[in-house]
Design an enzyme around this catalytic site. Structure first.
Site, short mmCIF file in Angstrom:
data_model
loop_
_atom_site.label_atom_id
_atom_site.label_comp_id
_atom_site.label_asym_id
_atom_site.label_seq_id
_atom_site.Cartn_x
_atom_site.Cartn_y
_atom_site.Cartn_z
CD GLU A 172 -3.01 0.90 2.28
OE1 GLU A 172 -4.21 0.76 1.99
OE2 GLU A 172 -2.59 0.90 3.46
CE LYS A 229 7.22 9.07 10.37
NZ LYS A 229 8.38 8.72 11.22
CE LYS A 230 0.53 2.62 4.00
NZ LYS A 230 -0.89 3.00 3.87
CB VAL A 231 5.40 2.85 9.04
CG1 VAL A 231 5.49 2.10 10.37
CG2 VAL A 231 5.14 1.86 7.90
#
Length: 349
Positions: free
Chosen positions: A146, A343-345
């Site tokens: 993703e 941020k993605k994580v």
């Protein structure tokens, strides 16, 4: 870059295939988890999650409670990671839900459950993650990479895992057939909402709104509010329709935008009554529903397929909202794959 070439657009439109892949690949492990829950006579689940995954946990509250009579509690991860005072987790299923499986506070909840001898499970897109290593059972979201910061396909995949677990706990009755029909229903939802780009333009200068759902779609209200905040930088608050009447209704003035999720089902008459109150206050109604009566009173109707069972309606109910948030962000010139400050994580302690 055109909006159709963005990762977010592509990932929203991948959701039917992701859910089909999940059902095909994860039925066996989910059945095994369900068998362990029955054998150990577990009737209480403790779920640790953050952000979008926490919204999926809200769905678990209703699905597992209404259909399986399971008491679901949402963990308070700081009790584990900061205060070092974890509650008694004996005779529970401790379930961690995390797209990345990396957040230390979520990992700490599942690790403590394991230390106390509880049954543990993880729902994650990374089966080799830290979270998965602490779990007795690992259910893979099967979402593939993703790349957009705003989660879409991993969210609906998390909902589908919870629905699949509910099916497995009740013994794979006709409900599994209803779940297996969801990829087609999700595709139909995408197909009938091609006009949302034009609707989004109406709200280009919207600074604040509320999103309201109840029952199985209480989770949808929270998730859609999160997507609007992440992608459009608007002040958006989610509510149960019942809670909204206990004070926040004072926010309403003519033209105030209210997004309502109101599909067919046992909750619909209450939601219709609620929408009529909003109409009396001359609120600006964005209504996600398959009911013609509801869509007819909306300034902006967002249609759902007719034949979706209420307990699964959250899987389709979020899709018009995802599209609305994406197109509204694009209209405002936002990079929908990388909105500011995110941020993605996100790893929290």
């Amino acid at each position: 870059m055109t909006i159709n070439s963005s990762h977010l657009y592509q990932e929203i439109h991948e959701q039917p295939q992701v859910i089909q892949r999940l059902i095909d690949n994860e039925l066996d492990v989910t059945l095994a988890l369900g068998q362990q829950i029955h054998e150990r006579n577990i009737s209480h689940f403790v779920i640790a999650a953050r952000g979008t995954s926490d919204n999926a946990a809200r769905y678990a509250n209703y699905v597992l409670g209404a259909r399986n009579r399971i008491l679901v509690s949402l963990a308070t991860p700081s009790l584990f990671s900061v205060f070092k005072q974890p509650p008694n987790l004996s005779n529970t299923l401790v379930l961690g839900i995390s797209q990345s499986g990396k957040s230390p506070d979520i990992v700490s909840v599942v690790a403590e459950g394991k230390r106390q001898g509880a049954l543990t499970a993880a729902i994650t897109n990374f089966p080799q993650s830290d979270l998965a290593s602490e779990a007795d059972f690992v259910i893979d979201l099967n979402a593939g990479v993703e790349q957009s910061v705003a989660a879409t396909k991993t969210y609906t995949s998390e909902l589908a895992v919870i629905a699949l677990l509910s099916c497995c706990l009740e013994g794979l009755s006709k409900s599994i057939e209803q779940l297996q029909a969801m990829p087609k229903a999700m595709q139909a939802t995408l197909d009938i909402n091609a006009h949302i780009e034009q609707i989004a333009e109406r709200y280009r200068y919207m600074e604040r709104c509320v999103v309201v759902g109840r029952g199985y779609n209480y989770a949808t209200a929270y998730e859609l509010a999160l997507k609007l905040k992440e992608l459009t930088f608007s002040m958006v608050e989610p509510y149960s329709s019942a809670d909204f009447l206990h004070g926040p209704i004072a926010l309403l003035e003519p033209g105030f935008p209210v997004v309502v999720i109101a599909p067919t089902g046992r909750m619909y008459p209450k939601m219709m009554s609620f929408m009529q109150k909003l109409q009396e206050h001359r609120a600006e109604l964005v209504i996600i529903s398959n009911e013609e009566e509801a869509l007819a009173i909306a300034q902006s109707p967002l249609q759902l397929p007719v034949d979706t069972p209420e307990w699964l309606s959250a899987l389709v109910g979020i899709i018009p909202g995802q599209l609305f948030a994406m197109y509204l962000a694009h209209a405002r010139g936002v990079d929908v794959d990388s909105p500011r400050s995110l941020k993605k994580v996100t790893e929290t302690i």
